[in-house]
Design a protein around this motif. Sequence first.
Motif, mmCIF file in Angstrom:
data_model
loop_
_atom_site.group_PDB
_atom_site.id
_atom_site.type_symbol
_atom_site.label_atom_id
_atom_site.label_comp_id
_atom_site.label_asym_id
_atom_site.label_seq_id
_atom_site.Cartn_x
_atom_site.Cartn_y
_atom_site.Cartn_z
ATOM 1 N N ARG A 86 1.010 -1.026 -0.207
ATOM 2 C CA ARG A 86 -0.209 -0.055 0.038
ATOM 3 C C ARG A 86 0.993 1.192 -0.020
ATOM 4 O O ARG A 86 1.785 1.092 0.581
ATOM 5 C CB ARG A 86 -0.693 0.155 1.325
ATOM 6 N N ASP A 87 0.444 2.221 -0.805
ATOM 7 C CA ASP A 87 0.953 3.732 -0.590
ATOM 8 C C ASP A 87 0.174 4.405 0.224
ATOM 9 O O ASP A 87 -1.027 4.288 0.215
ATOM 10 C CB ASP A 87 1.091 4.339 -1.930
ATOM 11 N N VAL A 88 0.741 4.963 1.412
ATOM 12 C CA VAL A 88 0.084 5.749 2.043
ATOM 13 C C VAL A 88 0.586 7.236 2.173
ATOM 14 O O VAL A 88 1.898 7.463 2.334
ATOM 15 C CB VAL A 88 0.104 5.270 3.605
ATOM 16 N N GLU A 89 -0.237 8.207 1.985
ATOM 17 C CA GLU A 89 0.193 9.552 1.862
ATOM 18 C C GLU A 89 -0.679 10.498 3.121
ATOM 19 O O GLU A 89 -1.542 10.074 3.521
ATOM 20 C CB GLU A 89 -0.233 10.301 0.625
ATOM 21 N N VAL A 129 2.733 17.474 2.003
ATOM 22 C CA VAL A 129 2.348 15.955 1.990
ATOM 23 C C VAL A 129 3.733 15.043 1.931
ATOM 24 O O VAL A 129 4.758 15.244 1.277
ATOM 25 C CB VAL A 129 1.583 15.724 0.554
ATOM 26 N N LEU A 130 3.661 14.060 2.855
ATOM 27 C CA LEU A 130 4.879 12.881 2.892
ATOM 28 C C LEU A 130 4.073 11.413 2.609
ATOM 29 O O LEU A 130 2.811 11.449 2.953
ATOM 30 C CB LEU A 130 5.339 13.040 4.342
ATOM 31 N N ALA A 131 4.860 10.623 2.115
ATOM 32 C CA ALA A 131 4.201 9.320 1.504
ATOM 33 C C ALA A 131 5.383 8.328 1.988
ATOM 34 O O ALA A 131 6.404 8.677 2.111
ATOM 35 C CB ALA A 131 4.133 9.314 0.003
ATOM 36 N N THR A 132 4.533 7.202 2.180
ATOM 37 C CA THR A 132 5.401 5.815 2.429
ATOM 38 C C THR A 132 4.701 4.761 1.808
ATOM 39 O O THR A 132 3.663 5.005 1.404
ATOM 40 C CB THR A 132 5.573 5.538 4.021
ATOM 41 N N ARG A 133 5.629 3.635 1.645
ATOM 42 C CA ARG A 133 4.935 2.404 1.192
ATOM 43 C C ARG A 133 4.869 1.263 2.355
ATOM 44 O O ARG A 133 5.902 1.446 3.017
ATOM 45 C CB ARG A 133 6.102 1.971 0.056
ATOM 46 N N ARG A 134 3.824 0.789 2.441
ATOM 47 C CA ARG A 134 3.727 -0.323 3.592
ATOM 48 C C ARG A 134 3.593 -1.585 2.941
ATOM 49 O O ARG A 134 2.918 -1.913 2.129
ATOM 50 C CB ARG A 134 2.582 0.244 4.443
#
Length: 160
Positions: free
Chosen positions: A127-130, A147-152
């Motif tokens: 999942r991409d989470v912003e 806006v910061l994003a991460t990948r889970r």
Amino acid sequence: MQPTAHRHRRRRSGGFSLLEVVIAIGILSFGLLGLALMQVHALTQGRAGRHTGDAAAVARTYIEQVHRIPWAVLTPAVGAGWQNPAWASAPPTWNNLVDNPAGGTSTEHSYGIQWRVSAIGGTACVRDVEIQVNWTEENFPAGKQVVLATRRYDWGGATC
């Protein structure tokens, strides 16, 4: 020798004329006015920079929380667009509190927090989470955001 020519010659004294002093004061005053305006602009930009830094710190905090929440919290949020965070320890607003000299605290600035979860390439394991942090800035009617994003990745999933 001509005694009359010597009498009519004027000697200039070593001081400044009134006109020269007025012109010098005028130039100095315009320079000091420009310096004062630059100082006011620097204070305004410093405050805006502090708000941006605070918003980025809030977004980083929420990004760290995203890596600790259960996978089951992410799944219902996929494709729902920007919404308030769905886990209990994540309020939708964050207030920057400052101490008052007379005692107590007051809110200096408020930030709104939203998140968006997206599936990646049809897999159920990533999942991409912003995280989006919004706030309003004086003399900036449109508002600002970070806006910061991460990948889970679902490490505990049976099919992953």
